[in-house]
Motif scaffolding. Sequence first.
Motif, PDB file in Angstrom:
ATOM      1  N   MET A   1      59.124   0.445  48.284  1.00  0.00           N
ATOM      2  CA  MET A   1      58.257   1.208  47.384  1.00  0.00           C
ATOM      3  C   MET A   1      57.946   2.588  47.964  1.00  0.00           C
ATOM      4  SD  MET A   1      57.521  -0.847  44.795  1.00  0.00           S
ATOM      5  CE  MET A   1      55.874  -0.645  44.134  1.00  0.00           C
ATOM      6  N   HIS A 134      55.580   7.683  37.738  1.00  0.00           N
ATOM      7  CA  HIS A 134      56.145   6.696  38.666  1.00  0.00           C
ATOM      8  C   HIS A 134      55.133   6.389  39.773  1.00  0.00           C
ATOM      9  CE1 HIS A 134      60.085   5.005  38.251  1.00  0.00           C
ATOM     10  NE2 HIS A 134      60.648   6.155  37.925  1.00  0.00           N
ATOM     11  N   GLN A 138      53.154   2.826  40.452  1.00  0.00           N
ATOM     12  CA  GLN A 138      53.285   2.158  41.745  1.00  0.00           C
ATOM     13  C   GLN A 138      51.924   1.980  42.413  1.00  0.00           C
ATOM     14  OE1 GLN A 138      56.173   3.958  44.377  1.00  0.00           O
ATOM     15  NE2 GLN A 138      55.110   3.217  46.192  1.00  0.00           N
ATOM     16  N   GLU A 142      50.150  -1.637  43.400  1.00  0.00           N
ATOM     17  CA  GLU A 142      49.994  -2.054  44.792  1.00  0.00           C
ATOM     18  C   GLU A 142      48.537  -2.224  45.211  1.00  0.00           C
ATOM     19  OE1 GLU A 142      52.084   0.847  47.097  1.00  0.00           O
ATOM     20  OE2 GLU A 142      53.996  -0.215  46.910  1.00  0.00           O
ATOM     21  N   SER A 154      49.072   0.001  35.542  1.00  0.00           N
ATOM     22  CA  SER A 154      50.433   0.193  36.029  1.00  0.00           C
ATOM     23  C   SER A 154      51.428   0.106  34.882  1.00  0.00           C
ATOM     24  CB  SER A 154      50.754  -0.871  37.091  1.00  0.00           C
ATOM     25  OG  SER A 154      52.046  -0.670  37.632  1.00  0.00           O
ATOM     26  N   ALA A 172      60.333   1.102  36.654  1.00  0.00           N
ATOM     27  CA  ALA A 172      58.907   0.911  36.936  1.00  0.00           C
ATOM     28  C   ALA A 172      58.462  -0.498  36.547  1.00  0.00           C
ATOM     29  CB  ALA A 172      58.076   1.956  36.191  1.00  0.00           C
ATOM     30  N   LEU A 175      59.689  -3.002  39.134  1.00  0.00           N
ATOM     31  CA  LEU A 175      58.875  -3.027  40.349  1.00  0.00           C
ATOM     32  C   LEU A 175      57.588  -3.833  40.136  1.00  0.00           C
ATOM     33  CD1 LEU A 175      59.272   0.662  41.565  1.00  0.00           C
ATOM     34  CD2 LEU A 175      60.157  -1.373  42.690  1.00  0.00           C
TER      35      LEU A 175
END
Length: 251
Positions: A1, A134, A138, A142, A154, A172, A175
């Motif tokens: 990441m 992005h 992220q 997280e 997110s 995205a 992830l």
Amino acid sequence: MKKILITLLFLIGPIAYGQSAFAKAEQLYRADNYEKALVSFTKLYDQDGDNLGVIERLGDIAGHKKDFKTAMKYYQLLVEKKPKDAHYNFKYGGAMGLYAKSSSKLKALGMLDDIKGYLKKAAKLDPNHIESRHALSQLYCELPGIVGGSIKQSRFYANELLKISPVDGYLAHGLINEYKEEYEKAVISYTKAIETGGSLLTYRKLATVYENKLKDDKKALQTLKRAQIKHKDRQLTADIAGLEIRVQMNE
């Protein structure tokens, strides 16, 4: 990441300048010769401390050297000179985020509002700014919920990416799916990213899920072989060879 954010942050370059000294310094930078580029851009900065392209490159070089504190210093200058520039706000917020990751938890928490603030400002200033969205997707993914993390937020930025750049949106979402350990959904997202964009990164993201999360070396191998048809890459060839040996040993 973290690698993705670094790539987004420091590969976005300044507007090209016609001056030969800048062009030579830029050539060194593009060749990843950061030490010599630093010397050249520092000389240019000493001659003209208001040259935004020079200031930006000094920040970029510091970022590549993982000296995020110094990168922040230069990007802050850019934001102060052009506070409504989405590009500069993103770089400052992004460098701040990377610096926070290498700091103590207490210090990182104290920086969190500023990080979000500059990234959100970049996204607001430019409705088509891919990199800030992005980074925000992220970041919210997280962060623990207790300090403002939110899968819903997110997903919000991932969905905005889908409208601007579908391949980035699918990456995205992939992830996020990985973070939630929803690996089959991640496979779907990365497969869509391949169908939409087809970059080597999209293939690698899918192959990594198969190999490391679903423990399916055969499908990982198939994915990389599909990538090899489109992309000629030495590391890719080596990875395929290593997977082939492992698959044969497990049969």
